[in-house]
Design a protein around this motif. Sequence first.
Motif, short mmCIF file in Angstrom:
data_model
loop_
_atom_site.label_atom_id
_atom_site.label_comp_id
_atom_site.label_asym_id
_atom_site.label_seq_id
_atom_site.Cartn_x
_atom_site.Cartn_y
_atom_site.Cartn_z
N VAL A 169 -12.70 -6.17 24.96
CA VAL A 169 -14.32 -6.97 24.23
C VAL A 169 -14.00 -7.04 23.22
CG1 VAL A 169 -15.97 -6.35 26.45
CG2 VAL A 169 -15.50 -5.04 24.74
N THR A 170 -13.40 -6.25 22.20
CA THR A 170 -13.15 -6.67 20.94
C THR A 170 -11.64 -7.49 21.07
OG1 THR A 170 -11.49 -4.34 21.05
CG2 THR A 170 -13.97 -4.68 20.58
N ARG A 171 -11.51 -7.70 21.57
CA ARG A 171 -9.83 -8.35 21.32
C ARG A 171 -8.28 -7.91 20.01
NH1 ARG A 171 -10.83 -13.16 19.39
NH2 ARG A 171 -8.68 -13.75 19.33
N ALA A 172 -8.89 -5.75 20.16
CA ALA A 172 -8.17 -5.29 19.06
C ALA A 172 -6.90 -5.91 19.19
CB ALA A 172 -8.54 -4.54 18.56
N THR A 173 -5.89 -5.30 20.41
CA THR A 173 -4.57 -5.38 20.81
C THR A 173 -4.10 -6.82 20.51
OG1 THR A 173 -4.44 -3.65 21.55
CG2 THR A 173 -2.33 -5.12 21.41
N GLU A 174 -4.72 -7.64 21.36
CA GLU A 174 -3.76 -9.24 21.02
C GLU A 174 -4.23 -9.78 19.90
OE1 GLU A 174 -6.35 -12.85 22.63
OE2 GLU A 174 -7.02 -11.60 23.41
N SER A 175 -5.66 -9.69 18.98
CA SER A 175 -5.53 -9.87 17.52
C SER A 175 -4.54 -9.93 16.70
CB SER A 175 -6.95 -10.31 16.92
OG SER A 175 -8.12 -10.81 18.09
N THR A 176 -4.73 -8.52 16.34
CA THR A 176 -4.01 -7.93 15.57
C THR A 176 -1.94 -8.50 15.65
OG1 THR A 176 -4.70 -5.95 15.42
CG2 THR A 176 -2.84 -5.67 14.76
N VAL A 177 -1.63 -8.24 17.12
CA VAL A 177 -0.62 -8.98 17.23
C VAL A 177 0.01 -9.77 16.83
CG1 VAL A 177 1.40 -9.47 19.15
CG2 VAL A 177 0.25 -7.27 19.10
N ASP A 178 -1.16 -10.73 16.95
CA ASP A 178 -1.22 -12.72 16.57
C ASP A 178 -1.45 -12.52 15.62
OD1 ASP A 178 -1.05 -13.41 19.69
OD2 ASP A 178 -3.47 -14.49 19.58
N THR A 179 -1.63 -11.90 14.56
CA THR A 179 -1.56 -11.74 12.70
C THR A 179 -0.79 -11.83 12.65
OG1 THR A 179 -4.03 -11.82 13.30
CG2 THR A 179 -3.45 -11.36 11.33
N ALA A 180 0.06 -10.36 13.16
CA ALA A 180 1.14 -9.76 12.39
C ALA A 180 2.10 -10.84 12.82
CB ALA A 180 1.75 -8.33 13.54
N VAL A 181 2.32 -11.79 13.56
CA VAL A 181 2.83 -12.41 14.33
C VAL A 181 2.71 -13.64 13.15
CG1 VAL A 181 4.36 -14.32 15.61
CG2 VAL A 181 3.75 -11.66 16.41
N ALA A 182 2.01 -14.12 12.93
CA ALA A 182 1.58 -15.30 12.04
C ALA A 182 1.70 -15.29 10.80
CB ALA A 182 -0.16 -15.49 12.09
N VAL A 183 1.64 -13.70 9.93
CA VAL A 183 2.20 -13.61 9.07
C VAL A 183 3.67 -13.43 8.57
CG1 VAL A 183 1.65 -11.11 7.65
CG2 VAL A 183 0.26 -11.95 8.22
N GLN A 184 4.47 -12.37 9.83
CA GLN A 184 5.24 -12.48 9.29
C GLN A 184 6.29 -14.25 9.55
OE1 GLN A 184 7.44 -11.01 8.32
NE2 GLN A 184 7.79 -8.89 10.53
N LEU A 185 5.55 -15.44 9.92
CA LEU A 185 5.84 -16.39 10.49
C LEU A 185 5.75 -17.06 8.89
CD1 LEU A 185 5.12 -17.56 13.98
CD2 LEU A 185 7.53 -17.34 13.32
N GLY A 186 4.57 -17.20 8.34
CA GLY A 186 4.81 -17.60 7.44
C GLY A 186 5.75 -17.25 6.15
N LEU A 187 6.59 -15.34 5.66
CA LEU A 187 7.05 -15.23 5.35
C LEU A 187 8.38 -15.89 5.80
CD1 LEU A 187 5.67 -12.05 4.99
CD2 LEU A 187 5.87 -13.66 3.17
N ALA A 188 8.65 -16.13 6.88
CA ALA A 188 9.61 -16.24 7.58
C ALA A 188 10.17 -17.61 6.52
CB ALA A 188 10.01 -16.76 8.80
N SER A 189 9.60 -18.53 6.44
CA SER A 189 9.02 -19.98 5.83
C SER A 189 10.07 -20.23 4.48
CB SER A 189 7.60 -20.83 5.65
OG SER A 189 8.28 -22.00 5.35
N ALA A 190 9.56 -18.90 3.68
CA ALA A 190 9.82 -18.65 2.40
C ALA A 190 11.19 -17.96 1.96
CB ALA A 190 9.24 -17.63 1.39
#
Length: 289
Positions: A169-190
């Motif tokens: 109901v909180t989507r805790a694991t799902e949301s945390t993983v999605d955010t971690a991956v998105a942050v890494q992808l953003g830094l990968a561009s730089a």
Amino acid sequence: MRVSPRIDLFAPLYRLTALRSLTLLALVMAGGLAEAETRAESVVRVSPLGEIIEQYPAMMSEGIREGLKQTGQVDPMVANTVGGIVSNAFSSAAIRRQVVEDLDAGLSDGQLQAVQDWYETPLGQRMAQAEVSASSPSAWKTIQAQGSSLVDRYKGSQRADMFSRFDRVTRATESTVDTAVAVQLGLASAMSAFSGGQGPTYDQMKQQIEDQRFMLKGAVEQQVYAAYLYTYQDFSADEIDTYLDFMGSDAGSAFNRVVTDSIQKAILEPVENVGGQLVRLLNPGRSGS
């Protein structure tokens, strides 16, 4: 697939998102103050996220700084400088404004009122305080230190059995993983610009990051579980069940979704700027790239 050294440099962001931002993503809270309050601002005021958001730049900075030091690959002075860059890149006021704006746009008046009514109950206030306390850096050190003992203590208990529902109901694991991956992808561009054609390309970095998603999910779920046990240890199973009823309701579910997406958006927007500053810090010769 093994992660390249350049990705390893920023691997602590996985830890950061899981350990420092976890309460923000998992426990669904919002906060803020204004003289002439909109309904969303009223909701924000009675919930715990306002206090947590104030700590957020410092939590981001500390998480990355300590994570970099623990890799043993980065000079402590550089790690401290990186932490300062991160702290300056994130604004608690901007995050709060984003949350309020998205709540106003994403929830009806009736949903916002239902969320406010719940947080104004005695149980809602206790839950909010527990979540604020669990988000502090000192609490996260305790969770890390006591995680295994908490798991052993509650093994086979009703609250242990309730975790699957909590995570759903909180989507805790799902949301945390999605955010971690998105942050890494953003830094990968730089970092692809930093490599100057001598290291992995952005597409290669992206694939490496995505290849870690399954492994990351397992690690994050364990951290979410330890945080769940710690945060709600002073609540009865019935009280946790009541909380999850709210979280699974129409209003609670909408609140969870909007706040989670809003915070993720507020996290990701400064990432490109951080990445560019890190490239200039780590390789000044490419400052014009």
